[in-house]
Write a protein that holds these residues in place. Structure first.
Motif, PDB file in Angstrom:
ATOM      1  N   TYR A 105      -5.788   5.206   5.134  1.00 24.95           N
ATOM      2  CA  TYR A 105      -4.229   5.683   4.852  1.00 24.95           C
ATOM      3  C   TYR A 105      -4.210   6.771   3.869  1.00 24.95           C
ATOM      4  O   TYR A 105      -3.399   7.668   4.103  1.00 24.95           O
ATOM      5  CB  TYR A 105      -3.473   4.309   3.943  1.00 24.95           C
ATOM      6  CG  TYR A 105      -2.122   4.621   4.036  1.00 24.95           C
ATOM      7  CD1 TYR A 105      -1.394   4.890   5.030  1.00 24.95           C
ATOM      8  CD2 TYR A 105      -1.639   5.036   2.663  1.00 24.95           C
ATOM      9  CE1 TYR A 105       0.207   5.213   5.009  1.00 24.95           C
ATOM     10  CE2 TYR A 105      -0.216   5.310   2.658  1.00 24.95           C
ATOM     11  CZ  TYR A 105       0.546   5.507   3.516  1.00 24.95           C
ATOM     12  OH  TYR A 105       1.816   5.736   3.280  1.00 24.95           O
ATOM     13  N   ARG A 106      -4.939   6.904   2.997  1.00 24.15           N
ATOM     14  CA  ARG A 106      -4.896   8.115   2.026  1.00 24.15           C
ATOM     15  C   ARG A 106      -5.138   9.342   2.463  1.00 24.15           C
ATOM     16  O   ARG A 106      -4.596  10.595   2.512  1.00 24.15           O
ATOM     17  CB  ARG A 106      -5.628   7.829   0.716  1.00 24.15           C
ATOM     18  CG  ARG A 106      -5.055   6.968  -0.257  1.00 24.15           C
ATOM     19  CD  ARG A 106      -6.199   6.473  -1.423  1.00 24.15           C
ATOM     20  NE  ARG A 106      -5.357   5.538  -2.549  1.00 24.15           N
ATOM     21  CZ  ARG A 106      -6.094   4.795  -3.297  1.00 24.15           C
ATOM     22  NH1 ARG A 106      -7.599   4.835  -3.117  1.00 24.15           N
ATOM     23  NH2 ARG A 106      -5.311   4.225  -4.311  1.00 24.15           N
ATOM     24  N   VAL A 135      -7.432   1.133   2.688  1.00 28.95           N
ATOM     25  CA  VAL A 135      -6.616   2.123   1.812  1.00 28.95           C
ATOM     26  C   VAL A 135      -7.260   3.523   1.941  1.00 28.95           C
ATOM     27  O   VAL A 135      -6.391   4.667   1.783  1.00 28.95           O
ATOM     28  CB  VAL A 135      -6.664   1.710   0.100  1.00 28.95           C
ATOM     29  CG1 VAL A 135      -6.128   2.646  -0.750  1.00 28.95           C
ATOM     30  CG2 VAL A 135      -5.881   0.291   0.227  1.00 28.95           C
ATOM     31  N   TYR A 151      -0.076   3.549  -3.203  1.00 30.63           N
ATOM     32  CA  TYR A 151      -1.600   4.085  -2.843  1.00 30.63           C
ATOM     33  C   TYR A 151      -1.647   5.440  -3.631  1.00 30.63           C
ATOM     34  O   TYR A 151      -2.982   5.563  -3.668  1.00 30.63           O
ATOM     35  CB  TYR A 151      -1.361   4.534  -1.348  1.00 30.63           C
ATOM     36  CG  TYR A 151      -0.617   5.767  -1.066  1.00 30.63           C
ATOM     37  CD1 TYR A 151      -1.087   6.992  -1.079  1.00 30.63           C
ATOM     38  CD2 TYR A 151       0.851   5.554  -0.801  1.00 30.63           C
ATOM     39  CE1 TYR A 151      -0.140   8.258  -0.886  1.00 30.63           C
ATOM     40  CE2 TYR A 151       1.503   6.974  -0.653  1.00 30.63           C
ATOM     41  CZ  TYR A 151       0.997   7.971  -0.783  1.00 30.63           C
ATOM     42  OH  TYR A 151       1.850   8.939  -0.515  1.00 30.63           O
ATOM     43  N   VAL A 196       0.873  -1.081   0.204  1.00 32.68           N
ATOM     44  CA  VAL A 196      -0.124  -0.174  -0.034  1.00 32.68           C
ATOM     45  C   VAL A 196       0.925   1.142   0.104  1.00 32.68           C
ATOM     46  O   VAL A 196       0.517   2.479  -0.691  1.00 32.68           O
ATOM     47  CB  VAL A 196      -0.754  -0.030   1.225  1.00 32.68           C
ATOM     48  CG1 VAL A 196      -1.567   1.390   1.369  1.00 32.68           C
ATOM     49  CG2 VAL A 196      -2.006  -1.292   1.071  1.00 32.68           C
TER      50      VAL A 196
END
Length: 288
Positions: free
Chosen positions: A233-234, A230, A194, A190
């Motif tokens: 995290y972004r 995801v 990402y 990731v």
């Protein structure tokens, strides 16, 4: 490729009860994925990047202070463009055994009174603004002290890091070695991809699973879907950019892997309960 866990021994501190270091090193020298039998209190002085602690991947920036429990797998991966003009990053770190804490509680009633009845954390912690400020001050003062002065400051640190409620979750240990390796592999993937779309088929293939098995496995381990992970995290990466850079919101949107600014704004507000611009305004004092 999976990260290899490095057996890591802290430097010999003969005639010392704990290890303290002011480390300024080239990024490629910084320790890879590793673990050691000591508490690690870590203050990022210069640099930013991504921290793996147990099963969790989070961005970090200069000024962050985190506590890693003994034996937890962890890694501080600094972004190359966050180094200083000499290509170096810098942090202050103190590492100490849990037996030191137990002995101090046994010997010093003053400390025992402060730590009586507490439950020591098994999760990694990221300290909040006020606790971080105090810990940064103490670690910075320790840097200019002799051995006895540092020992005295440790007596101040222990009650702060173990009793403050000013912290957030930064990772929990994973007990099964296979799951540790697999989750670290997922986090590494990731981190590397990402910015672009990551399909379930791609990540499942990366860890040697079929799509259905991967979805079930990830939900069981993380309590959320891979897509949610995801997105989280972004957005966390976007928050760090909003706090620590002058990039426009639209540029940040594409930098962290969203391909539509209105969609980014909607998701950000839904998850963070505030718009990106409002978030930046609330943290404008952190932009350098």
């Amino acid at each position: 490729m999976e990260d290899t866990v490095i057996p890591y021994e802290l430097p010999d501190v003969e005639n010392h009860s704990f290890f303290f270091i002011d480390q300024r090193v080239k990024i490629n020298i910084e320790a890879k994925l590793h673990q050691h039998d000591a508490w690690e209190l870590y203050y990022v002085v210069h640099g930013q990047g991504n921290r793996m602690a147990g099963d969790t991947l989070q961005p970090f920036a200069a000024g962050d202070v985190a506590l890693i429990p003994p034996s937890m797998l962890h890694r501080w991966e600094y972004a190359p463009n966050s180094a200083d003009d000499d290509g170096c990053i810098r942090y202050l770190m103190v590492a100490f055994s849990h037996s030191l804490v137990e002995r101090c509680i046994e010997v010093f009633p003053e400390l025992r009174n402060r730590l009586a009845g507490i439950t020591f954390p098994t999760d990694a912690l990221k300290f909040g603004p006020e606790s971080s400020r105090i810990i940064r001050e103490i670690l910075s003062e320790m840097n200019d002290m002799d051995e006895l002065g540092r020992l005295s400051e440790m007596m101040r640190l222990l009650p702060i890091i173990f009793t403050t409620s000013d912290h957030t979750f930064a990772g929990k240990p994973m007990r099964i070695e296979r799951d540790v390796r697999r989750m670290q592999q997922i986090c590494t993937y990731v981190m590397a991809h990402y910015v672009h779309a990551i399909s379930l088929d791609d990540i499942a293939t990366e860890v040697g699973m079929n799509r259905s098995a991967f979805c079930s496995y990830f939900k069981r381990c993380k309590g959320m879907t891979f897509s949610q992970f995801v997105t989280q995290y972004r957005l966390n990466t976007a928050c760090e950019l909003l706090k620590h850079s002058r990039k426009q919101v639209s540029e940040i949107c594409y930098t962290v892997g969203f391909n539509d600014v209105p969609h980014f704004n909607r998701i950000f507000k839904k998850i963070k309960h505030i718009s990106p611009k409002e978030y930046r305004n609330n943290h404008s004092d952190q932009i350098i």
